[in-house]
Design an enzyme around this catalytic site. Structure first.
Site, short mmCIF file in Angstrom:
data_model
loop_
_atom_site.label_atom_id
_atom_site.label_comp_id
_atom_site.label_asym_id
_atom_site.label_seq_id
_atom_site.Cartn_x
_atom_site.Cartn_y
_atom_site.Cartn_z
N ALA A 169 0.81 -1.21 0.00
CA ALA A 169 0.00 0.00 0.00
C ALA A 169 0.85 1.27 0.00
CB ALA A 169 -0.92 -0.01 1.23
N HIS A 170 2.20 1.12 -0.14
CA HIS A 170 3.07 2.30 -0.10
C HIS A 170 2.94 3.08 -1.41
CE1 HIS A 170 5.89 1.02 3.36
NE2 HIS A 170 4.81 0.28 3.41
N HIS A 195 9.27 -5.83 2.09
CA HIS A 195 8.81 -5.22 0.84
C HIS A 195 9.88 -5.45 -0.22
CE1 HIS A 195 5.15 -3.21 2.27
NE2 HIS A 195 5.79 -3.12 3.41
N ASN A 241 4.18 -11.34 4.21
CA ASN A 241 3.56 -10.23 3.47
C ASN A 241 4.62 -9.40 2.77
OD1 ASN A 241 1.80 -10.45 6.30
ND2 ASN A 241 0.58 -10.35 4.45
N ALA A 242 4.35 -9.01 1.53
CA ALA A 242 5.24 -8.15 0.74
C ALA A 242 6.61 -8.76 0.52
CB ALA A 242 5.36 -6.76 1.39
N ILE A 271 -6.11 -12.31 10.48
CA ILE A 271 -6.56 -11.84 9.17
C ILE A 271 -5.40 -11.75 8.18
CG2 ILE A 271 -7.59 -9.86 7.95
CD1 ILE A 271 -8.98 -9.26 10.72
N ASP A 276 1.28 -3.68 13.36
CA ASP A 276 1.22 -2.98 12.08
C ASP A 276 -0.09 -2.19 12.00
OD1 ASP A 276 1.75 -3.85 8.55
OD2 ASP A 276 2.25 -2.07 9.71
N SER A 278 -7.53 -2.61 4.30
CA SER A 278 -6.71 -1.40 4.21
C SER A 278 -5.67 -1.33 5.31
CB SER A 278 -7.61 -0.16 4.27
OG SER A 278 -8.00 0.05 5.60
#
Lengths: 384, 275
Positions: A154-155, A211, A235-236, A271, A294, A329
């Protein structure tokens, strides 16, 4: 006469009828505190001939070390990546509120942002101890902008950067200062990253990999140069592949230097990570697991719609969606929720669950001699 | 002497704790009149200490006006070493009761001048008015405190080199590593304990049986220093079945018989304050 005053005049509090987390076990022991430090009662007895001024009956409850959140982007309507007119007030508000979740120290986290944001925020947010007024700030966590385009999540794409000036110069130009910075997340496959990893490590700043589309050997090299954390595992980053496990492979890598360990952040809100994946990571490397929230701006806000910056978010239970969609989000979990969920999903013991949020982050940041434990001499909340 | 024979370790601990409790209560100590208690360490008195803590928690006893004098301490290990006798007393008794630190006395095995430390301990006992009740255990070699075989029966508090048997027996507390076991200790002398107005010796387990036999059925002998208490006017030995295994049947029957009579007398007298 509580003591012969040979060491200190300060009042001594003794917490009785409690279970404390010490030496990785919950034990029926009293906890003694004086002047914001955990006290050794045997020394007090024999050296100072002292005893407690006041006793607090804990009615059988557990006393755990304060939780440390190394990845939290904001909450209660505050966004740490915004250069508002009252940055300090925003941090202080979140710091006060997260005490309720058991968090006593944290790293305000900034996502990829333009240089002016970093320049403004990093001069305002200083390292300081916590207390009744709020959790302590151990430094900022700068998640970006030196990350991979393919794994930006989302960056905002337009502010991503690479080390085109050779490394450290890019950091100084982007961030303005490295004072009050405790952690930097970067993608190690970016050229010139080793110099940055080594320099940051030398300055005592934790380097985290995230990321990123790095393969396992690139990740291992970064660890050899000093990287010690993985930002929100799974994630990422590239998914685990049996011929190249990527960053995930660090959990069982044999290339990690003998005297060091790789820690990894997990968002255990039920989640962001499937419970089976959480269990695989935990079983592969239980001592490296660090619980993080986070959490985003919407954390702590009541269910319903909220306008945050340029976005409209809808909160339903533990989920935060882009309003009108089912796109997540961000996380709105609180640390105590994460600890409970982690325990329930992994089947681990209470002690392990508590340590994942206290001892492990303290070890990651190299502060476990005074944070993350209830050992004699460790920090305690100031006496009331 | 009286020999109280009980069934097992648990009963010995409870009996001994009640005895101590009752002695303190009957003495009725106050700010100008402390009850002076001599205390041992080791596995034997643990059960007794647990019971004393229970009595304190129930409000049946207070240690506010009790002074304690421990028998011994190792030389040369740090005071907060988990195996030091300071740590033992803190973890197994002091931290659970209302005793003040200034009323506890344990020899300092790290004192700059060990001889002075021992002499000053004797002075402290004298200044307190002497020990009212000295509780002790017995080693497998019949020693009381660290008065190893061969110790003078007239000895006072001093530095002692530990016997090989004792070092071997202690190895289990130092990771089984003989090189880590202390070789010297500060200990009260046989005569120091004999000076107490009353003495209670606790003996449990089959490995102490031979020592008990030597202590009470044979003569007074410096090779079995506990035998010195045959000449003390007010001594009680409290033991379990297993510890009597080397005694003559006649001895055991005699003392069991005495207890039976004593218990019957108590019930009819309904004095209420003992047991």
């Amino acid at each position: 006469m509580p003591s012969n005053k040979s060491v200190s005049n300060a009042p001594i509090t003794q917490f009785v009828n409690c279970r404390i987390l010490r030496d990785h076990k919950l034990q029926r022991e009293d906890l003694w505190v004086r002047e914001g430090r955990i006290l050794d009662p045997e020394k007090l007895f024999f050296d100072e001939e002292g005893y407690a001024d006041q006793r607090v009956d804990c009615e059988g409850l557990i006393i755990a070390p304060g939780f440390i959140d190394v990845q939290i982007n904001g909450g209660y309507g505050i966004d740490f990546s915004q250069a508002t007119s009252n940055v300090r007030g925003g941090v202080a508000l979140v710091a006060k509120k997260i005490l309720e979740h058991g968090v006593t120290s944290f790293l305000p986290t900034l996502v990829t942002s333009p240089p002016n944001i970093y320049h403004k925020v990093l001069t305002e947010v200083k390292v300081h101890s916590g207390g009744v007024e709020g959790a302590g700030v151990l430094g900022c966590h700068l998640e970006g902008p030196f990350i991979s385009l393919e794994k930006k999540g989302a960056h905002p794409e337009q502010y991503l950067r690479s080390f085109q000036l050779g490394g450290m110069l890019d950091l100084i130009e982007t961030y303005g200062t490295l004072d009050n910075v405790a952690m930097v997340t970067l993608a190690p496959e970016l050229p010139n990253s080793e110099k940055v990893v080594r320099e940051l490590t030398q300055r005592g700043i934790t380097v985290s990999l995230g990321h990123s589309v790095a393969n396992l050997s690139q990740a291992e090299e970064a660890v050899q140069h000093g990287a010690s954390f993985i930002t929100h595992l799974f994630n990422a980053m590239l998914p685990f592949h049996h011929r190249d496990p990527g960053i995930v492979g660090l959990l069982t890598s044999d290339q990690v230097p003998q005297d060091r360990m790789v820690f990894y952040g997990m968002i255990a809100d039920g989640i962001h990570t499937n419970s089976a994946a959480l269990r695989i990571a935990h079983r592969a490397h239980p001592t490296g697991l660090v619980l993080v929230t986070d959490a985003i701006t919407a954390m702590g806000l009541p269910p319903g719609r909220h306008t945050l910056g340029q976005q409209v978010i809808e909160i339903q239970g533990l989920h935060a969606y882009v309003a009108g969609t089912k796109t997540l989000s961000g996380s709105i979990a609180t640390m105590d929720m994460c600890v409970r969920h982690f325990k329930q999903a992994s089947g681990c013991s209470v002690e392990e669950a508590l340590e994942a949020a206290s001892l492990h982050p303290a070890q990651l940041l190299g502060i476990s001699h005074y944070k993350g434990t209830l050992d004699y001499g460790a920090d305690a909340a100031p006496d009331r | 002497m009286k020999l109280i024979i009980l069934n097992d370790y648990g009963q010995v601990g409870e009996w001994a704790a009640k005895y101590i409790r009752n002695k303190i209560l009957n003495f009725n100590p106050g700010p100008d009149r402390f009850f002076n208690l001599g205390l041992p360490t080791g596995g034997t008195p643990l059960g007794c200490y647990k019971k004393l803590i229970e009595f304190y928690k129930k409000g049946e006893i207070s240690f506010k006006y009790v002074k304690t004098f421990n028998m011994d301490e190792y030389v040369g290990i740090p005071r907060n070493h988990p195996e030091s006798y300071h740590s033992f007393m803190w973890n197994n008794l002091f931290k659970h009761i209302d005793i003040k630190s200034e009323n506890t006395h344990i020899l300092d095995g790290n004192a700059a001048n060990l001889v002075e430390e021992c002499d000053s301990f004797e002075e402290k006992i004298k200044a307190a008015g002497g020990i009212d009740l000295f509780v002790g255990g017995i080693g497998p070699d019949g020693h009381i405190a660290f008065n190893e075989p061969g110790s003078s029966l007239l000895s006072r508090t001093r530095v002692k080199t530990l016997a090989q048997d004792t070092i071997l027996a202690n190895a289990r507390f130092f990771d089984g590593d003989l090189s880590k076991v202390p070789t010297m200790a500060l200990t009260v002398g046989v005569a120091t304990v004999m000076d107490a107005r009353e003495v209670m010796i606790l003996i449990t387990g089959v490995h102490k049986a031979f020592a008990l036999y030597k202590a009470i059925e044979e003569g007074v002998n410096h090779m079995w220093t506990v035998s010195a208490f045959q000449q003390h006017p007010q001594t009680v030995f409290v033991c379990d079945e297993d510890a009597t295994l080397e005694l003559r049947v006649k001895t055991v029957k005699y003392f069991r018989g005495m207890m039976h009579v004593h218990n019957k007398l108590r019930v009819t007298k309904t004095s209420g304050n003992l047991q």
